[in-house]
Enzyme design. Structure first.
Site, PDB file in Angstrom:
ATOM      1  N   TYR A 133       0.823  -1.215   0.000  1.00 31.25           N
ATOM      2  CA  TYR A 133       0.000   0.000   0.000  1.00 31.25           C
ATOM      3  C   TYR A 133       0.857   1.265   0.000  1.00 31.25           C
ATOM      4  O   TYR A 133       0.354   2.357  -0.276  1.00 31.25           O
ATOM      5  CB  TYR A 133      -0.909   0.044   1.235  1.00 31.25           C
ATOM      6  CG  TYR A 133      -1.902  -1.077   1.372  1.00 31.25           C
ATOM      7  CD1 TYR A 133      -2.127  -1.998   0.341  1.00 31.25           C
ATOM      8  CD2 TYR A 133      -2.624  -1.232   2.552  1.00 31.25           C
ATOM      9  CE1 TYR A 133      -3.042  -3.030   0.492  1.00 31.25           C
ATOM     10  CE2 TYR A 133      -3.542  -2.267   2.705  1.00 31.25           C
ATOM     11  CZ  TYR A 133      -3.737  -3.158   1.680  1.00 31.25           C
ATOM     12  OH  TYR A 133      -4.641  -4.178   1.844  1.00 31.25           O
TER      13      TYR A 133
ATOM     14  N   HIS B 196       0.528 -11.638   1.962  1.00 28.87           N
ATOM     15  CA  HIS B 196      -0.545 -10.939   1.260  1.00 28.87           C
ATOM     16  C   HIS B 196      -1.298 -11.817   0.259  1.00 28.87           C
ATOM     17  O   HIS B 196      -2.477 -11.580  -0.029  1.00 28.87           O
ATOM     18  CB  HIS B 196       0.016  -9.709   0.547  1.00 28.87           C
ATOM     19  CG  HIS B 196      -0.956  -8.594   0.380  1.00 28.87           C
ATOM     20  ND1 HIS B 196      -0.599  -7.271   0.419  1.00 28.87           N
ATOM     21  CD2 HIS B 196      -2.301  -8.591   0.178  1.00 28.87           C
ATOM     22  CE1 HIS B 196      -1.673  -6.514   0.245  1.00 28.87           C
ATOM     23  NE2 HIS B 196      -2.717  -7.295   0.095  1.00 28.87           N
TER      24      HIS B 196
END
Length: 250
Positions: free
Chosen positions: A54, A112
């Site tokens: 991110y 992730h």
């Protein structure tokens, strides 16, 4: 069951508590992440969900700490990026997250996505286990793992403990996946429930950069659903809104 509120938590397999309401910062620009996360903390949030991918770990952590809430009451999550799913890269990513955030430890670190193939997935998990042993991370888990990925990891943990001793394979605390009435993922939910693995988004992560909506989202516990309501929400469809790595087979 006691009525939930913004302070409600649930105990993970690691023994640590995770707040049931988290503030998500996916696609939150770096230049506003600190401000909006700080506002979320003022509204009562104590949990922020970020990720290395991110590119906003540092301002998000700064926003968490800005309101002068004791660190022990805060919860910060990050994730190993999909392209770093291997032992060496995952190890480096954890250290980089600590450097960027300035935190002494990270509450929850996830893989992730189940990419990179079996050897790399398990290598990345091993790196997270070692991060826990080193005190860098408190709890670990995965994200976007399907049942076959979870089975693979469970078997590795079992085999590792048989060879090296209890706990040496790590403790799986969380699987974070897209989850909603149009994507119930009953098979994943059942796998996790059987093993007391927390399935986010039962731990929910609303995301907004609009102060009024951040406030509205924090007021989520002002209603209850009946059993009839829950039955209506069973759509029996499979409609992902985003990517779906749970089905990957590499």
């Amino acid at each position: 069951m006691a009525k939930l509120n913004i302070n409600s938590t649930v105990r993970m397999n690691s023994g640590y508590e995770i707040p049931l309401l988290g503030y998500g910062v996916y696609q939150t620009p770096m230049d506003v992440a600190e401000e909006v996360t700080a506002h979320a903390v003022k509204c009562g949030y104590r949990h922020a969900d970020s990720a290395a991918a991110y590119r906003n770990e540092a301002p998000t952590a700064a926003g968490l700490l800005k309101a002068q809430v004791p660190r022990s009451e805060l919860f910060f999550t990050s994730k190993v990026p999909p392209k770093a799913i291997n032992y060496d890269a995952a190890k480096a990513v954890v250290d980089e997250s600590l450097r960027l955030t300035g935190l002494d430890y990270i509450d929850l670190y996830l893989l992730h996505a189940p990419y990179g193939g079996r050897e790399n997935r398990l290598g990345a998990w091993k790196a997270l286990v070692e991060a826990v042993e080193a005190g860098k991370v408190r709890s670990i888990g995965v994200s976007n793992y399907g049942v076959h990925h979870l089975d693979e990891l469970e078997e590795w943990i079992k085999q590792t403990e048989e060879k090296e001793g209890k706990g040496k394979g790590g403790v799986l605390s969380v699987n974070q996946v897209e989850l909603h009435p149009w994507l119930a993922r009953d098979h994943i939910a059942e796998w996790c429930k059987k093993r007391a693995v927390i399935l986010e988004n039962f731990v929910i992560l609303p995301k907004s950069v609009t102060p009024a909506r951040i406030e509205e989202n924090s007021d989520i516990y002002d209603f209850e659903l009946s059993e009839g309501d829950m039955q209506v929400l069973k759509t029996e469809v499979y409609e992902p809104c985003a990517w779906d790595p749970t089905t990957s087979r590499d």
